[in-house]
Design a protein around this motif. Structure first.
Motif, PDB file in Angstrom:
ATOM      1  N   LYS A   1       9.399  -8.378   4.613  1.00  0.00           N
ATOM      2  CA  LYS A   1       9.185  -9.485   3.678  1.00  0.00           C
ATOM      3  C   LYS A   1       8.079  -9.154   2.681  1.00  0.00           C
ATOM      4  O   LYS A   1       7.037  -8.636   3.036  1.00  0.00           O
ATOM      5  N   ARG A   2       8.332  -9.459   1.422  1.00  0.00           N
ATOM      6  CA  ARG A   2       7.328  -9.220   0.395  1.00  0.00           C
ATOM      7  C   ARG A   2       7.003 -10.523  -0.312  1.00  0.00           C
ATOM      8  O   ARG A   2       7.868 -11.376  -0.489  1.00  0.00           O
ATOM      9  N   TYR A   3       5.742 -10.673  -0.715  1.00  0.00           N
ATOM     10  CA  TYR A   3       5.300 -11.860  -1.428  1.00  0.00           C
ATOM     11  C   TYR A   3       5.064 -11.525  -2.892  1.00  0.00           C
ATOM     12  O   TYR A   3       4.661 -10.406  -3.217  1.00  0.00           O
ATOM     13  N   ARG A   4       5.273 -12.523  -3.749  1.00  0.00           N
ATOM     14  CA  ARG A   4       4.972 -12.302  -5.167  1.00  0.00           C
ATOM     15  C   ARG A   4       3.466 -12.107  -5.329  1.00  0.00           C
ATOM     16  O   ARG A   4       2.675 -12.796  -4.673  1.00  0.00           O
ATOM     17  N   LEU A   5       3.087 -11.200  -6.227  1.00  0.00           N
ATOM     18  CA  LEU A   5       1.668 -10.956  -6.492  1.00  0.00           C
ATOM     19  C   LEU A   5       0.956 -12.268  -6.816  1.00  0.00           C
ATOM     20  O   LEU A   5      -0.154 -12.529  -6.362  1.00  0.00           O
ATOM     21  N   TYR A   6       1.634 -13.102  -7.597  1.00  0.00           N
ATOM     22  CA  TYR A   6       1.077 -14.381  -8.031  1.00  0.00           C
ATOM     23  C   TYR A   6       0.701 -15.269  -6.835  1.00  0.00           C
ATOM     24  O   TYR A   6      -0.266 -16.027  -6.893  1.00  0.00           O
ATOM     25  N   ASP A   7       1.460 -15.179  -5.747  1.00  0.00           N
ATOM     26  CA  ASP A   7       1.203 -16.022  -4.576  1.00  0.00           C
ATOM     27  C   ASP A   7       0.189 -15.404  -3.622  1.00  0.00           C
ATOM     28  O   ASP A   7      -0.603 -16.114  -3.012  1.00  0.00           O
TER      29      ASP A   7
ATOM     30  N   ASP B   1       1.570  -7.133   2.354  1.00  0.00           N
ATOM     31  CA  ASP B   1       0.438  -7.680   3.107  1.00  0.00           C
ATOM     32  C   ASP B   1      -0.822  -7.583   2.257  1.00  0.00           C
ATOM     33  O   ASP B   1      -0.790  -7.105   1.125  1.00  0.00           O
ATOM     34  N   ILE B   2      -1.926  -8.057   2.832  1.00  0.00           N
ATOM     35  CA  ILE B   2      -3.218  -7.994   2.155  1.00  0.00           C
ATOM     36  C   ILE B   2      -4.060  -6.919   2.832  1.00  0.00           C
ATOM     37  O   ILE B   2      -4.220  -6.945   4.053  1.00  0.00           O
ATOM     38  N   ASP B   3      -4.565  -5.965   2.057  1.00  0.00           N
ATOM     39  CA  ASP B   3      -5.448  -4.926   2.582  1.00  0.00           C
ATOM     40  C   ASP B   3      -6.842  -5.151   2.041  1.00  0.00           C
ATOM     41  O   ASP B   3      -7.029  -5.210   0.817  1.00  0.00           O
ATOM     42  N   LEU B   4      -7.813  -5.269   2.937  1.00  0.00           N
ATOM     43  CA  LEU B   4      -9.190  -5.463   2.511  1.00  0.00           C
ATOM     44  C   LEU B   4     -10.058  -4.337   3.055  1.00  0.00           C
ATOM     45  O   LEU B   4      -9.830  -3.850   4.165  1.00  0.00           O
ATOM     46  N   VAL B   5     -11.043  -3.923   2.238  1.00  0.00           N
ATOM     47  CA  VAL B   5     -11.977  -2.892   2.662  1.00  0.00           C
ATOM     48  C   VAL B   5     -13.388  -3.443   2.490  1.00  0.00           C
ATOM     49  O   VAL B   5     -13.711  -3.997   1.438  1.00  0.00           O
ATOM     50  N   ALA B   6     -14.207  -3.302   3.526  1.00  0.00           N
ATOM     51  CA  ALA B   6     -15.567  -3.825   3.468  1.00  0.00           C
ATOM     52  C   ALA B   6     -16.587  -2.722   3.732  1.00  0.00           C
ATOM     53  O   ALA B   6     -16.360  -1.845   4.569  1.00  0.00           O
ATOM     54  N   ALA B   7     -17.691  -2.782   2.969  1.00  0.00           N
ATOM     55  CA  ALA B   7     -18.821  -1.875   3.208  1.00  0.00           C
ATOM     56  C   ALA B   7     -19.886  -2.671   3.939  1.00  0.00           C
ATOM     57  O   ALA B   7     -20.410  -3.657   3.403  1.00  0.00           O
ATOM     58  N   CYS B   8     -20.192  -2.277   5.170  1.00  0.00           N
ATOM     59  CA  CYS B   8     -21.165  -3.028   5.976  1.00  0.00           C
ATOM     60  C   CYS B   8     -22.176  -2.098   6.628  1.00  0.00           C
ATOM     61  O   CYS B   8     -21.844  -0.988   7.033  1.00  0.00           O
ATOM     62  N   LYS B   9     -23.406  -2.605   6.750  1.00  0.00           N
ATOM     63  CA  LYS B   9     -24.421  -1.867   7.501  1.00  0.00           C
ATOM     64  C   LYS B   9     -24.262  -2.198   8.985  1.00  0.00           C
ATOM     65  O   LYS B   9     -23.420  -3.016   9.360  1.00  0.00           O
TER      66      LYS B   9
ATOM     67  N   ILE C   1      -4.479  -9.255  11.274  1.00  0.00           N
ATOM     68  CA  ILE C   1      -4.148 -10.622  11.692  1.00  0.00           C
ATOM     69  C   ILE C   1      -2.929 -11.151  10.951  1.00  0.00           C
ATOM     70  O   ILE C   1      -2.495 -10.561   9.958  1.00  0.00           O
ATOM     71  N   VAL C   2      -2.376 -12.250  11.438  1.00  0.00           N
ATOM     72  CA  VAL C   2      -1.345 -12.994  10.707  1.00  0.00           C
ATOM     73  C   VAL C   2      -1.907 -14.363  10.389  1.00  0.00           C
ATOM     74  O   VAL C   2      -2.477 -15.024  11.258  1.00  0.00           O
ATOM     75  N   LEU C   3      -1.749 -14.787   9.141  1.00  0.00           N
ATOM     76  CA  LEU C   3      -2.205 -16.121   8.750  1.00  0.00           C
ATOM     77  C   LEU C   3      -1.136 -17.159   9.088  1.00  0.00           C
ATOM     78  O   LEU C   3       0.022 -16.824   9.317  1.00  0.00           O
ATOM     79  N   ARG C   4      -1.508 -18.413   9.079  1.00  0.00           N
ATOM     80  CA  ARG C   4      -0.543 -19.483   9.369  1.00  0.00           C
ATOM     81  C   ARG C   4       0.622 -19.473   8.384  1.00  0.00           C
ATOM     82  O   ARG C   4       1.729 -19.866   8.712  1.00  0.00           O
ATOM     83  N   ASN C   5       0.362 -19.038   7.151  1.00  0.00           N
ATOM     84  CA  ASN C   5       1.449 -19.008   6.162  1.00  0.00           C
ATOM     85  C   ASN C   5       2.333 -17.768   6.323  1.00  0.00           C
ATOM     86  O   ASN C   5       3.234 -17.537   5.528  1.00  0.00           O
ATOM     87  N   GLY C   6       2.062 -16.943   7.362  1.00  0.00           N
ATOM     88  CA  GLY C   6       2.912 -15.798   7.646  1.00  0.00           C
ATOM     89  C   GLY C   6       2.423 -14.474   7.065  1.00  0.00           C
ATOM     90  O   GLY C   6       2.946 -13.413   7.395  1.00  0.00           O
ATOM     91  N   MET C   7       1.420 -14.549   6.175  1.00  0.00           N
ATOM     92  CA  MET C   7       0.950 -13.310   5.538  1.00  0.00           C
ATOM     93  C   MET C   7       0.120 -12.471   6.518  1.00  0.00           C
ATOM     94  O   MET C   7      -0.677 -13.002   7.277  1.00  0.00           O
ATOM     95  N   HIS C   8       0.334 -11.146   6.470  1.00  0.00           N
ATOM     96  CA  HIS C   8      -0.450 -10.219   7.294  1.00  0.00           C
ATOM     97  C   HIS C   8      -1.676  -9.762   6.509  1.00  0.00           C
ATOM     98  O   HIS C   8      -1.572  -9.505   5.317  1.00  0.00           O
ATOM     99  N   VAL C   9      -2.807  -9.660   7.194  1.00  0.00           N
ATOM    100  CA  VAL C   9      -4.033  -9.195   6.541  1.00  0.00           C
ATOM    101  C   VAL C   9      -4.676  -8.107   7.393  1.00  0.00           C
ATOM    102  O   VAL C   9      -4.855  -8.282   8.595  1.00  0.00           O
TER     103      VAL C   9
END
Length: 575
Positions: A157-163, A199-207, A235-243
């Motif tokens: 499943k793919r989501y529109r960029l706008y959403d 899905d959503i890919d996030l990258v964090a810089a942390c000490k 994780i999976v969000l309630r709206n179904g999106m994977h992060v």
DNA sequence: GCCGTTTTCGGCCCGACTGTTTTCAGTCG
């Protein structure tokens, strides 16, 4: 027989899936996938190349074998190799691959040991306890499969960029407040501005001692935790999106952001190049003889590889690496360069704002001009304008322009291209407009030949200035209609017609590949919002993203020009 | 199955996490 590139790509992708299940050499499988990808986004139709006798093996990823296979597909519409393969490996097995946790190896195992061919058979085996007998299928995996089979397959499943982008932005902002967190960035296909994202890919810089992972998996909207590690969680969000979240020390942020921005194909190509120079790239940096030589920023990564920084939108392994090495990367168009919008509706048809409201909203964006392009009579559902009503609107625009000081409304219409290739209003009326935006709104199911002929005929009319949402696709809802885009672009080049890049979230039409084709043919593109309200004018940014993916520069985009130049370009056919 | 400045064979990007293992295979990105 009309075989489009996407049909050939589909054949190769199916071969890859089936060979994967069969347990074939993974590099052979990759060869099919690589070829499918290259063919899908190739600017010329394989069908035409075959007819011209062009040597297909000159195309990257295509050798003798695949060249012969392409020729067979083009000439016969099918491929005997795939037909034989389907006898050995049931195509139904492909549906099993869509289940999370099931890959080719497990599909193979399920088939060999239990004769399972489909998702329903897998479900039955799960219920009657047969799955327990297979080595490697422990209680946790069975539980995961039980959960996955209860829902629709979600791997594709793919989501529109706008959403999906606003959700990503919200989570990134929330995570920024975590302890010892220096920065959080969105990576993946969202950062590359693809029209859709899986899905959503996030990258964090942390000490050290950051609590970002706890903050991430503890968010209110978390439905399920798929994976939880010290540096990576999913994780999976309630709206179904994977992060997915990846956490690294600040000094490695550039390398990790680069790795998770992808695309995978860009990364692979870059890594192969690096290995030839005796270097190794991973998500922590670039290494030479095991010594870290770059990791802080993405620019550092490219620099040690001997090339300028490549913007995320270009990272698809579609020639950007070669262009970077030869110092001929495009200088991509930017939102701030946009000086007007050439497609907008008002209350005259299916818009929600008046002429004046639209004009003021466009002015507030710093625009010099806005084209009013209400629908014409054939499009009844949108209350399309007939001759009398359009002439009335022209009068109203003239009067309004006399009052407006810093913005000009251009008189236009979104004119229907009728089934016979004529336009929906007489030339006598069209000639009173500044220019016409023309579009197909019905009879989508014509053959490629008929649809192309219809549009080429319409283009003969000298009032035809912009071809709107040229392929008619609606993301996730409607496939593009059959069309010979090469012929259309040639016609645009010959006649000075502009192609629209419609920025509506479910259109983004034309898309990146066609932008590049247009650019190479010297055809200009109008990035237009097709606004149906003042708020819709803000969709311009979405269109810019797509244009950047298509390598477009300022001079390729007509609405980066000032009013006089735009009028000159749009009316050149009538003089 | 492709490819070649280590060129017609022998490579082919690289690593995290999970589950079921006692050192690793499978999946995923």
């Amino acid at each position: 027989m009309n075989v489009a590139n996407r049909d050939i790509a589909a054949v190769f992708n199916e071969i890859a899936e089936l060979l994967d299940i069969e347990g074939a050499n993974p590099f052979r499988i990759r060869a099919y996938r690589n070829a499918a990808r290259v063919i899908f986004s190739y600017p010329k139709e394989m069908k035409n190349l075959v007819e011209e006798g062009f040597d297909l093996t000159t195309i990257r990823t295509i050798g003798n074998d695949l060249s012969q296979k392409i020729i067979e597909i083009v000439k016969t519409g099918e491929l005997s190799f795939l037909n034989n393969l389907k006898h050995r490996v049931s195509p139904e097995l492909e549906e099993l691959l869509k289940i999370p946790g099931i890959g080719p190896k497990r599909v193979h195992l399920l088939h060999e040991l239990l004769g399972i061919n489909s998702a329903s058979e897998l479900k039955a085996a799960l219920e009657n306890g047969k799955l327990n007998q297979i080595a490697g299928f422990g209680p946790k995996l069975l539980e995961a499969l039980r959960a996955a089979l209860g829902q629709k397959p979600s791997k594709t499943k793919r989501y529109r960029l706008y959403d999906i982008r606003p959700v990503a932005q919200q989570i990134a902002a929330f995570l920024c407040d975590a302890k010892e967190t220096v920065r959080v960035e969105i990576a993946g296909s969202i950062r590359r501005q693809r029209d859709t994202a899986k899905d959503i890919d996030l990258v964090a810089a942390c000490k050290k001692n950051s609590d970002i992972m706890e903050r991430f998996i503890g968010m209110d909207d978390v439905e399920a935790i798929l994976m939880r590690g010290s540096t990576r969680s999913s994780i999976v969000l309630r709206n179904g999106m994977h992060v997915d979240l990846r956490v690294v020390p600040p000094r490695m942020f550039g390398a990790t952001l680069h790795h998770f921005t992808g695309s995978k194909e860009h990364n692979i190509a870059l890594r192969m190049m690096a290995s030839k120079k005796g270097m190794k790239i991973n998500e922590y940096g670039v290494f030479k003889e095991d010594i870290l030589i770059a990791s802080d920023t993405e620019a550092d990564i490219y620099q040690v590889l001997g090339m300028p920084y490549i913007l995320p939108e270009l990272r698809e392994n579609r020639g950007e690496i070669e262009a970077a090495l030869e110092n001929r990367l495009p200088s991509l168009v930017e939102l701030r360069q946009i000086r007007g919008d050439l497609h907008a509706h008002t209350v005259y048809t299916d818009g929600t704002n008046t002429l004046k409201e639209m004009a003021l909203a466009a002015h507030a964006r710093g625009y010099e001009y806005l084209a009013i392009t209400d629908h014409t009579q054939h499009l009844r559902i949108a209350h399309g304008l007939g001759e009398a009503k359009l002439l009335e609107q022209i009068g109203a625009i003239d009067r309004l322009n006399a009052d407006l000081e810093e913005i000009t409304l251009l008189k236009s219409a979104e004119v229907d291209i009728l089934a016979d290739g004529t336009l929906d209003l007489p030339d006598s009326v069209l000639k009173q407009l500044d220019f016409a935006v023309c579009a197909v709104h019905y009879r989508f199911n014509l053959s490629a030949k008929e649809q192309t002929r219809r549009i080429l005929k319409a283009m003969e009319n000298p009032c035809f200035s912009i071809f709107a949402h040229p392929t008619g696709r609606l993301l996730g809802l409607r496939e593009p209609y059959e069309l010979d885009m090469e012929a259309i672009i040639r016609s645009c080049a010959d006649r000075g017609i502009i192609l629209e890049l419609n920025a509506q979230p479910d259109r983004l039409d034309i898309h990146d590949i066609h932008c590049r084709m247009a650019k190479e043919a010297g055809v200009k593109v109008a990035i237009s919002t097709d606004a149906h309200s003042t708020a819709d004018l803000g969709l311009m940014e979405l269109g810019i993203g797509q244009a950047r993916r298509g390598w477009l520069e300022k001079e390729d985009v007509i609405n980066t020009f000032g009013l006089e130049e735009v009028i000159k370009l749009l009316r050149r056919r009538q003089h």
